[in-house]
Design a protein around this motif. Sequence first.
Motif, PDB file in Angstrom:
ATOM      1  N   GLU A 212       0.832  -1.209   0.000  1.00  0.00           N
ATOM      2  CA  GLU A 212       0.000   0.000   0.000  1.00  0.00           C
ATOM      3  C   GLU A 212       0.862   1.253   0.000  1.00  0.00           C
ATOM      4  OE1 GLU A 212      -3.490   2.002  -0.354  1.00  0.00           O
ATOM      5  OE2 GLU A 212      -3.161  -0.184  -0.416  1.00  0.00           O
ATOM      6  N   LEU A 213       1.974   1.203   0.734  1.00  0.00           N
ATOM      7  CA  LEU A 213       2.883   2.348   0.753  1.00  0.00           C
ATOM      8  C   LEU A 213       3.485   2.583  -0.630  1.00  0.00           C
ATOM      9  CD1 LEU A 213       4.366   4.532   2.342  1.00  0.00           C
ATOM     10  CD2 LEU A 213       6.108   2.819   2.935  1.00  0.00           C
ATOM     11  N   GLY A 214       3.839   1.513  -1.325  1.00  0.00           N
ATOM     12  CA  GLY A 214       4.382   1.657  -2.677  1.00  0.00           C
ATOM     13  C   GLY A 214       3.371   2.251  -3.644  1.00  0.00           C
ATOM     14  N   LYS A 215       2.105   1.827  -3.530  1.00  0.00           N
ATOM     15  CA  LYS A 215       1.063   2.380  -4.409  1.00  0.00           C
ATOM     16  C   LYS A 215       0.882   3.885  -4.172  1.00  0.00           C
ATOM     17  CE  LYS A 215      -1.708  -1.851  -4.866  1.00  0.00           C
ATOM     18  NZ  LYS A 215      -3.023  -2.470  -4.570  1.00  0.00           N
ATOM     19  N   LEU A 216       0.858   4.248  -2.898  1.00  0.00           N
ATOM     20  CA  LEU A 216       0.664   5.663  -2.590  1.00  0.00           C
ATOM     21  C   LEU A 216       1.855   6.507  -3.051  1.00  0.00           C
ATOM     22  CD1 LEU A 216      -0.971   5.473   0.954  1.00  0.00           C
ATOM     23  CD2 LEU A 216      -2.047   6.201  -1.182  1.00  0.00           C
ATOM     24  N   ARG A 217       3.057   5.961  -2.930  1.00  0.00           N
ATOM     25  CA  ARG A 217       4.227   6.695  -3.409  1.00  0.00           C
ATOM     26  C   ARG A 217       4.171   6.893  -4.925  1.00  0.00           C
ATOM     27  NH1 ARG A 217       9.022   3.679   0.098  1.00  0.00           N
ATOM     28  NH2 ARG A 217       8.830   4.986   2.002  1.00  0.00           N
ATOM     29  N   ASP A 218       3.755   5.838  -5.639  1.00  0.00           N
ATOM     30  CA  ASP A 218       3.611   5.970  -7.091  1.00  0.00           C
ATOM     31  C   ASP A 218       2.556   7.023  -7.444  1.00  0.00           C
ATOM     32  OD1 ASP A 218       5.544   4.094  -7.532  1.00  0.00           O
ATOM     33  OD2 ASP A 218       4.134   2.421  -7.814  1.00  0.00           O
ATOM     34  N   ARG A 219       1.440   7.003  -6.730  1.00  0.00           N
ATOM     35  CA  ARG A 219       0.397   7.996  -7.004  1.00  0.00           C
ATOM     36  C   ARG A 219       0.896   9.399  -6.693  1.00  0.00           C
ATOM     37  NH1 ARG A 219      -4.672   9.239  -7.949  1.00  0.00           N
ATOM     38  NH2 ARG A 219      -5.745  10.799  -6.687  1.00  0.00           N
ATOM     39  N   LEU A 220       1.649   9.552  -5.617  1.00  0.00           N
ATOM     40  CA  LEU A 220       2.172  10.864  -5.268  1.00  0.00           C
ATOM     41  C   LEU A 220       3.111  11.389  -6.344  1.00  0.00           C
ATOM     42  CD1 LEU A 220       2.387  13.160  -3.220  1.00  0.00           C
ATOM     43  CD2 LEU A 220       4.214  11.876  -2.065  1.00  0.00           C
ATOM     44  N   GLU A 221       3.980  10.515  -6.862  1.00  0.00           N
ATOM     45  CA  GLU A 221       4.894  10.941  -7.929  1.00  0.00           C
ATOM     46  C   GLU A 221       4.131  11.284  -9.203  1.00  0.00           C
ATOM     47  OE1 GLU A 221       8.073  11.621  -7.736  1.00  0.00           O
ATOM     48  OE2 GLU A 221       7.907  11.192  -5.585  1.00  0.00           O
ATOM     49  N   SER A 222       3.084  10.513  -9.495  1.00  0.00           N
ATOM     50  CA  SER A 222       2.283  10.805 -10.689  1.00  0.00           C
ATOM     51  C   SER A 222       1.588  12.162 -10.565  1.00  0.00           C
ATOM     52  CB  SER A 222       1.245   9.703 -10.909  1.00  0.00           C
ATOM     53  OG  SER A 222       1.861   8.452 -11.132  1.00  0.00           O
ATOM     54  N   LEU A 223       1.050  12.440  -9.381  1.00  0.00           N
ATOM     55  CA  LEU A 223       0.399  13.736  -9.169  1.00  0.00           C
ATOM     56  C   LEU A 223       1.407  14.874  -9.267  1.00  0.00           C
ATOM     57  CD1 LEU A 223      -2.019  12.838  -6.222  1.00  0.00           C
ATOM     58  CD2 LEU A 223      -2.646  13.326  -8.595  1.00  0.00           C
ATOM     59  N   ARG A 224       2.595  14.682  -8.715  1.00  0.00           N
ATOM     60  CA  ARG A 224       3.611  15.726  -8.801  1.00  0.00           C
ATOM     61  C   ARG A 224       4.044  15.961 -10.249  1.00  0.00           C
ATOM     62  NH1 ARG A 224       7.260  13.914  -3.507  1.00  0.00           N
ATOM     63  NH2 ARG A 224       5.970  15.030  -1.944  1.00  0.00           N
ATOM     64  N   ASP A 225       4.071  14.902 -11.056  1.00  0.00           N
ATOM     65  CA  ASP A 225       4.419  15.061 -12.469  1.00  0.00           C
ATOM     66  C   ASP A 225       3.349  15.828 -13.248  1.00  0.00           C
ATOM     67  OD1 ASP A 225       6.774  13.712 -12.107  1.00  0.00           O
ATOM     68  OD2 ASP A 225       5.975  11.751 -12.753  1.00  0.00           O
ATOM     69  N   MET A 226       2.123  15.867 -12.725  1.00  0.00           N
ATOM     70  CA  MET A 226       1.039  16.593 -13.394  1.00  0.00           C
ATOM     71  C   MET A 226       1.081  18.085 -13.136  1.00  0.00           C
ATOM     72  SD  MET A 226      -2.068  13.910 -12.568  1.00  0.00           S
ATOM     73  CE  MET A 226      -3.312  15.019 -13.206  1.00  0.00           C
ATOM     74  N   ARG A 227       1.948  18.528 -12.218  1.00  0.00           N
ATOM     75  CA  ARG A 227       1.964  19.949 -11.877  1.00  0.00           C
ATOM     76  C   ARG A 227       2.433  20.815 -13.050  1.00  0.00           C
ATOM     77  NH1 ARG A 227       4.813  23.073  -6.711  1.00  0.00           N
ATOM     78  NH2 ARG A 227       4.099  25.170  -7.348  1.00  0.00           N
ATOM     79  N   ASN A 228       3.489  20.395 -13.728  1.00  0.00           N
ATOM     80  CA  ASN A 228       4.020  21.216 -14.820  1.00  0.00           C
ATOM     81  C   ASN A 228       2.995  21.434 -15.941  1.00  0.00           C
ATOM     82  OD1 ASN A 228       6.483  21.669 -13.577  1.00  0.00           O
ATOM     83  ND2 ASN A 228       7.478  19.931 -14.556  1.00  0.00           N
ATOM     84  N   PRO A 229       2.314  20.372 -16.427  1.00  0.00           N
ATOM     85  CA  PRO A 229       1.291  20.630 -17.459  1.00  0.00           C
ATOM     86  C   PRO A 229       0.156  21.525 -16.971  1.00  0.00           C
ATOM     87  CG  PRO A 229       1.887  18.308 -17.425  1.00  0.00           C
ATOM     88  CD  PRO A 229       2.523  18.928 -16.222  1.00  0.00           C
ATOM     89  N   ALA A 230      -0.304  21.303 -15.743  1.00  0.00           N
ATOM     90  CA  ALA A 230      -1.390  22.135 -15.216  1.00  0.00           C
ATOM     91  C   ALA A 230      -0.936  23.574 -15.036  1.00  0.00           C
ATOM     92  CB  ALA A 230      -1.891  21.560 -13.887  1.00  0.00           C
ATOM     93  N   SER A 231       0.281  23.763 -14.550  1.00  0.00           N
ATOM     94  CA  SER A 231       0.812  25.111 -14.381  1.00  0.00           C
ATOM     95  C   SER A 231       1.015  25.797 -15.723  1.00  0.00           C
ATOM     96  CB  SER A 231       2.133  25.044 -13.610  1.00  0.00           C
ATOM     97  OG  SER A 231       2.758  26.315 -13.561  1.00  0.00           O
ATOM     98  N   ALA A 232       1.503  25.049 -16.719  1.00  0.00           N
ATOM     99  CA  ALA A 232       1.715  25.637 -18.045  1.00  0.00           C
ATOM    100  C   ALA A 232       0.395  26.045 -18.689  1.00  0.00           C
ATOM    101  CB  ALA A 232       2.452  24.641 -18.938  1.00  0.00           C
ATOM    102  N   ARG A 233      -0.641  25.242 -18.483  1.00  0.00           N
ATOM    103  CA  ARG A 233      -1.954  25.590 -19.048  1.00  0.00           C
ATOM    104  C   ARG A 233      -2.481  26.882 -18.447  1.00  0.00           C
ATOM    105  NH1 ARG A 233      -7.536  22.565 -17.497  1.00  0.00           N
ATOM    106  NH2 ARG A 233      -8.948  23.777 -18.830  1.00  0.00           N
ATOM    107  N   LEU A 234      -2.410  27.005 -17.131  1.00  0.00           N
ATOM    108  CA  LEU A 234      -2.891  28.215 -16.485  1.00  0.00           C
ATOM    109  C   LEU A 234      -2.012  29.413 -16.835  1.00  0.00           C
ATOM    110  CD1 LEU A 234      -4.872  29.579 -14.601  1.00  0.00           C
ATOM    111  CD2 LEU A 234      -3.549  28.767 -12.644  1.00  0.00           C
ATOM    112  N   SER A 235      -0.708  29.226 -16.926  1.00  0.00           N
ATOM    113  CA  SER A 235       0.197  30.326 -17.268  1.00  0.00           C
ATOM    114  C   SER A 235      -0.053  30.819 -18.687  1.00  0.00           C
ATOM    115  CB  SER A 235       1.646  29.869 -17.113  1.00  0.00           C
ATOM    116  OG  SER A 235       1.957  29.593 -15.764  1.00  0.00           O
ATOM    117  N   ALA A 236      -0.381  29.896 -19.615  1.00  0.00           N
ATOM    118  CA  ALA A 236      -0.648  30.308 -20.992  1.00  0.00           C
ATOM    119  C   ALA A 236      -1.887  31.195 -21.068  1.00  0.00           C
ATOM    120  CB  ALA A 236      -0.832  29.072 -21.870  1.00  0.00           C
ATOM    121  N   ILE A 237      -2.917  30.866 -20.295  1.00  0.00           N
ATOM    122  CA  ILE A 237      -4.124  31.700 -20.283  1.00  0.00           C
ATOM    123  C   ILE A 237      -3.817  33.066 -19.673  1.00  0.00           C
ATOM    124  CG2 ILE A 237      -6.491  31.858 -19.436  1.00  0.00           C
ATOM    125  CD1 ILE A 237      -6.566  28.811 -19.373  1.00  0.00           C
TER     126      ILE A 237
END
Length: 326
Positions: A212-237
């Motif tokens: 369970e700890l490994g799954k949560l760590r993977d999910r946390l890394e995946s969410l952190r990797d989504m920050r740049n695209p989300a930030s770039a989308r908002l910055s472009a607007i």
Amino acid sequence: MRNAVTGAVLLALISAAGCTPGGGRAASGTDYRAGLPERRYSATRPEAVEEAPELDDASKLEDYLVYAELKNPGLRSAWYRWRAALERAPQVRSLPDPMLSYGHFVRSVETRVGAQRARIGVRQVVPWPGKLVLAGQVADRAAAAAHKRYEHARLMLSYRVSEAYYDYWYLAQAIEVTRANVELVRYFERVARTRYKAAAAGHPDVIRAQVELGKLRDRLESLRDMRNPASARLSAILDRPVGAPLPWPGGAPAGVRLGESDERAIAGLKEANPELEALALEVERAEKAVRLARQSWVPNFSLGVDYVFTDEPEGPTPAEDRGKDP
């Protein structure tokens, strides 16, 4: 007396044409300049009256909306189109520019009072009565439609910023919640290992906690990797520089409750939608443009005065008429 009659006729024609000699706006009709300035723009330039706020970790949705209105080039373009349409209306209501003419006779024209050698004149074209009124109404409707499209651009920009902000804020909350869950499962895993060493728990308990700890760590890394695209989308607007860091939103967006039934909400949208209002104004503009086009065959008036320079005659001529300039 003759000059007075001529002046009266000229003023009557100008008044019937629906304009004033100074090119002023007609007294009747809607003045679409009402409402300037619009929120954060001045009446003379689209640059910000107030400086765009700095976006930091305490900024909320309202700050992002203000920043977008002051920086977005699409909204500024809509503002310029509206301003251009506003300035066009007084021009079409005005009389055409007067014409000043000068002529020099290659061979002097001999007359009884002397030889005419040059002439100077001024002429004013006066459109058929009603043409300038219709032209002004066409320009007014075009300016009103441009204003509604500017309002529509503002609403669409607000929607895009809000949508991107909500996604960015949700991502921040998801990362925070997942990080807290990682810490919690890590604590449980330590407890399970301690109990396993003390023979108070079995090995499967430790395995389950570690999986369970490994799954949560993977999910946390995946969410952190989504920050740049989300930030770039908002910055472009927001029209922020490429690569400029965008902090996490500082507060949760306020909840909105319509409080209306679907039928009433749809009816309200039909009545207050700026794009629909712009289309209705375009229909009015086109109808008046058709009426104006149907008057294109009607002749205009041209009023003017000429002054002719005359030399002294060589032959005998009465003294009171010698060299008289007509």
